[in-house]
Write a protein that holds these residues in place. Sequence first.
Motif, PDB file in Angstrom:
ATOM      1  N   ARG A 110       0.841  -1.210   0.000  1.00  0.00           N
ATOM      2  CA  ARG A 110       0.000   0.000   0.000  1.00  0.00           C
ATOM      3  C   ARG A 110       0.868   1.249   0.000  1.00  0.00           C
ATOM      4  N   TYR A 111       1.931   1.228   0.791  1.00  0.00           N
ATOM      5  CA  TYR A 111       2.834   2.375   0.885  1.00  0.00           C
ATOM      6  C   TYR A 111       3.456   2.689  -0.476  1.00  0.00           C
ATOM      7  N   ILE A 112       3.841   1.656  -1.201  1.00  0.00           N
ATOM      8  CA  ILE A 112       4.428   1.841  -2.535  1.00  0.00           C
ATOM      9  C   ILE A 112       3.420   2.490  -3.475  1.00  0.00           C
ATOM     10  N   MET A 438      -6.123  -5.752  -3.809  1.00  0.00           N
ATOM     11  CA  MET A 438      -5.648  -4.827  -4.841  1.00  0.00           C
ATOM     12  C   MET A 438      -5.461  -5.543  -6.178  1.00  0.00           C
ATOM     13  N   PRO A 439      -6.511  -6.156  -6.722  1.00  0.00           N
ATOM     14  CA  PRO A 439      -6.335  -6.922  -7.965  1.00  0.00           C
ATOM     15  C   PRO A 439      -5.990  -6.066  -9.167  1.00  0.00           C
ATOM     16  N   TYR A 440      -6.322  -4.772  -9.114  1.00  0.00           N
ATOM     17  CA  TYR A 440      -6.039  -3.871 -10.232  1.00  0.00           C
ATOM     18  C   TYR A 440      -5.003  -2.806  -9.864  1.00  0.00           C
ATOM     19  N   GLY A 441      -4.158  -3.117  -8.883  1.00  0.00           N
ATOM     20  CA  GLY A 441      -3.194  -2.124  -8.439  1.00  0.00           C
ATOM     21  C   GLY A 441      -3.862  -1.111  -7.532  1.00  0.00           C
ATOM     22  N   GLY A 442      -3.365   0.111  -7.559  1.00  0.00           N
ATOM     23  CA  GLY A 442      -3.942   1.139  -6.694  1.00  0.00           C
ATOM     24  C   GLY A 442      -3.250   2.472  -6.883  1.00  0.00           C
TER      25      GLY A 442
END
Length: 506
Positions: A110-112, A438-442
């Motif tokens: 998540r931080y990335i 997060m299947p599609y990134g974020g």
Amino acid sequence: MAAIMASITSELLFFLPFILLALLTFYTSAVAKCHGLHRWSGRTKKRRPNLPPGAVGWPFIGETFGYLRAHPATSIGQFMDQHIARYGKIYRSSLFGDRTVVSADAGLNRYILQNEGRLFECSYPRSIGGILGKWSMLVLVGDPHREMRSISLNFLSSVRLRAVLLPEVERHTLLVLRDWLPSSSSAVFSAQHEAKKFTFNLMAKNIMSMDPGEEETERLRLEYITFMKGVVSAPLNFPGTAYWKALKSRATILGVIERKMEERLEKMNKEASSMEEDDLLGWAMKQSNLSKEQILDLLLSLLFAGHETSSMALALAIFFLEGCPKAVEELREEHLEIARRQKLRGECKLSWEDYKEMVFTQCVINETLRLGNVVRFLHRKVIRDVHYNGYDIPSGWKILPVLAAVHLDSSLYEDPSSFNPWRWQGNASGVAQNSNFMPYGGGTRLCAGSELAKLEMAIFLHHLVLNFRWELAEPDQAFVYPFVDFPKGLPIRVHRIAQEEEGEGE
């Protein structure tokens, strides 16, 4: 035995280009270090960075072999399992000749994604940019990426999803399914092939108004198959390699797009009227200030993004449902009720309201994306020194947030290797309510087509469960190569449901 030997040979041939690429990258890095360009080694007066634990593996190739070794898509593979057990969820490695931090940690991932452009930036292998083009949304960073993404988001807006794309998705679904069985008999199909045909024809129609079944559309689809094989290959551009073949296919595909552009311009000039914005090509030519090269790369990359991952997610859903009859029955009940309400309204096509009533369907979609993990990991580069959870991650290193490792983490999901769509009940939105999903990134690079992808799966499943039952025609399962693929194409035997049995259908 022949099949085993063929599999081993295929795997060795796949790894060979990456070995050569790793050797080249390692040599370049070694030269840079000899000239004093290694960031941390120049800080002789400062403390040594507290790097995450890990290993560098073999000289030159690092741990690339182990990381890329094929494994079932519903697992993270032996390499990841062993490294997490030994080093923890954040560890360092050497992959493809680059010093790399691998993250199976939900918080770091998540931080990335939340610090895209500030601490990290997209950094895909050279083969991706070389094939998709320098203006591809996948490889762009900063303002150019934001501009391209804005164009895509506007084209895939909620208004367009409701008014244009939903009817198109349903039409292309029926075109595929009506070819399966003209009668009540049974037949065998490759579910993976049918899913790819469905999503490719849908994207070709909405990107360039190319109709399914036409000779030009079919030629483009075949070129695209060759093109896809080169996307995951090392950039070795000499005759016979997958990359070389893909570059030739890229030129052919771009030629088709360019010819479509010229036809639009010629038609517009002759008719002296405004251009119809009925597809992305027309919209980009009319509503944006993109150059010809930018439009070509945009359309090519969206054809890639809108086809490959969506088709594999749909094939995975068909596979998982085949092994979970209870989910199929609950799914069928939901869609029978939608079909009954539709009939009472005197309508024969799905509406946006019908789509929003597919609550359990969304649970099935979320579980498919969590367990199947079509997007396994993301490529990022550290652009500023990062200190996280006691570890130093130096600028210039690669970092791989492994989404699959989080989705299959037993501390976050109960019995994570099981297909259990009921885990999402009361939480069907998933992305908004579950920060570990997060299947599609974020962040700023969240997939622009994520809502379209879920719409495609829901509409296809609606007509599938109302009209067919299916089982595996022969054993098959999805593997990671590192792309997700069914080795046999997922052969299924389908049986049409008699209209009198269910009382509803297409």
